[in-house]
Design a protein around this motif. Structure first.
Motif, short mmCIF file in Angstrom:
data_model
loop_
_atom_site.label_atom_id
_atom_site.label_comp_id
_atom_site.label_asym_id
_atom_site.label_seq_id
_atom_site.Cartn_x
_atom_site.Cartn_y
_atom_site.Cartn_z
N MET A 122 0.14 20.90 -49.78
CA MET A 122 1.28 21.62 -49.20
C MET A 122 2.19 22.12 -50.31
N LYS A 123 2.48 23.41 -50.30
CA LYS A 123 3.34 23.98 -51.34
C LYS A 123 4.80 23.64 -51.02
N THR A 124 5.45 23.03 -51.99
CA THR A 124 6.79 22.49 -51.82
C THR A 124 7.69 23.01 -52.93
N ALA A 125 8.96 23.24 -52.61
CA ALA A 125 9.92 23.72 -53.61
C ALA A 125 11.15 22.84 -53.61
N LEU A 126 11.56 22.41 -54.79
CA LEU A 126 12.82 21.71 -54.98
C LEU A 126 13.81 22.68 -55.61
N LEU A 127 14.99 22.78 -55.03
CA LEU A 127 16.04 23.63 -55.58
C LEU A 127 16.96 22.77 -56.43
N GLU A 163 9.37 33.18 -50.40
CA GLU A 163 8.54 34.32 -50.77
C GLU A 163 7.41 33.92 -51.70
N ALA A 164 7.60 32.81 -52.42
CA ALA A 164 6.54 32.30 -53.30
C ALA A 164 5.56 31.41 -52.55
N GLY A 165 5.78 31.23 -51.25
CA GLY A 165 4.82 30.51 -50.42
C GLY A 165 5.18 29.08 -50.09
N ALA A 166 6.38 28.63 -50.43
CA ALA A 166 6.76 27.25 -50.14
C ALA A 166 6.84 27.04 -48.63
N GLU A 167 6.24 25.95 -48.17
CA GLU A 167 6.29 25.58 -46.75
C GLU A 167 7.37 24.54 -46.47
N PHE A 168 7.76 23.81 -47.51
CA PHE A 168 8.78 22.75 -47.41
C PHE A 168 9.71 22.93 -48.61
N HIS A 193 12.16 32.40 -42.11
CA HIS A 193 10.96 32.28 -42.94
C HIS A 193 9.90 31.35 -42.34
N GLY A 194 10.25 30.65 -41.24
CA GLY A 194 9.30 29.73 -40.63
C GLY A 194 8.95 28.55 -41.52
N ILE A 195 9.95 28.00 -42.19
CA ILE A 195 9.74 26.91 -43.15
C ILE A 195 10.40 25.63 -42.67
#
Length: 276
Positions: free
Chosen positions: A1-6, A30-35, A75-77
């Motif tokens: 699962m593609k995940t992003a931490l800000l 936009e980079a594909g993060a789902e979570f 974004h449906g995230i």
């Protein structure tokens, strides 16, 4: 699962902070993060209770919560708002430090109020009495998401392993630790504690953090440690964001949870004992 931490460097101006946070959420989506996860006190960092009273809002009126719910739906995230400083109806006027898990339809799936208050004397120059301005929560929370059950914690909760063990025993496979950690305690303990919580529970530990010196036109500024981390269930540091604000992406293989727990089933092997 593609995940992003800000990793954020917020000021004491919620509106200005929101603009930056929204831009980062959009970049991650936009980079594909789902979570996507934001750090602790995403809306405002301030050392002044007077200023907080002038800019903070109740949950129903909070601009950051409303905007991020809308962004999650757009974004449906899945979006973890690490925490927001919020006004409450408490008679003593104390705030809540509250985490929100937002679903892809924009609904609030779970809330968690920080349990452990940062009442410490780090050094003669650095003392904190979080409980003077914030009231502690009392309820541990495991939230349900389709990719994994998520145990919610905030910042200083990290130092209390029984909370994390309880979350894992209740089914959590991911533990979230959004933070605004002190540079002194961060340099000494941040990496070690996050790795320990992952190893003890066999969970992924996701810890988005505030970083740098936090601007204020009204009062003394504050510094935070940065180093948003992703720790894998076997204890490896999968990602370290360093100290620059930004969007940090990683992939979670949830199969690693069962692998780690199968190798060392410490949750199953724990036994009650008497004493000392």
């Amino acid at each position: 699962m593609k995940t992003a931490l800000l990793q954020l460097n917020v000021s004491d101006d919620p509106a200005a902070n929101l603009a930056v946070t929204l831009a980062y959420v959009r970049e991650a989506a936009e980079a594909g993060a789902e979570f996507i996860l934001t750090p602790g006190v995403t809306n405002c960092i301030s050392t002044s209770r007077v200023h907080q009273n002038s800019v903070l809002q109740h949950e129903d009126d909070d601009i950051t919560l409303a905007a991020l719910r809308g962004e999650a739906k757009m974004h449906g995230i899945w979006l973890l708002i690490g925490s927001l400083a919020l006004k409450t109806a408490d008679a003593d006027g104390r705030f809540a430090n509250r985490c929100f898990l937002i679903g892809p339809d924009g609904t609030i799936v779970a809330r968690y109020d920080k349990i452990h208050m940062f009442d410490v004397d780090v050094s003669p120059e650095e003392t904190w009495r979080e409980s003077e301005g914030y009231r502690p929560g009392a309820q541990a929370v495991v939230a349900t998401a389709p990719f994994a059950p998520i145990g919610l914690t905030i910042c200083y909760d990290l130092r209390f392993p029984k909370l994390h063990a309880a979350l894992a025993n209740a089914g959590a496979q991911i533990l979230t630790v959004p933070a605004a950690f002190s540079p002194v305690t961060g340099a000494a303990h941040w990496h070690a504690l996050l790795r320990a919580r992952a190893i003890e529970t066999g969970c992924f530990v996701l810890a988005p953090a505030q970083t740098g010196e936090h601007a204020s036109a009204h009062h003394k500024t504050r510094r935070t440690y940065g180093h948003s981390l992703v720790v894998a269930p076997w204890g490896e540091i999968q990602m370290d964001a360093g100290v620059a604000p930004g969007v940090y992406m990683t992939d979670l293989d949830m199969g690693e949870v069962s692998k780690a727990r199968g190798r060392v089933p410490s949750l199953e092997n724990a036994r009650p004992f008497d004493g000392p």
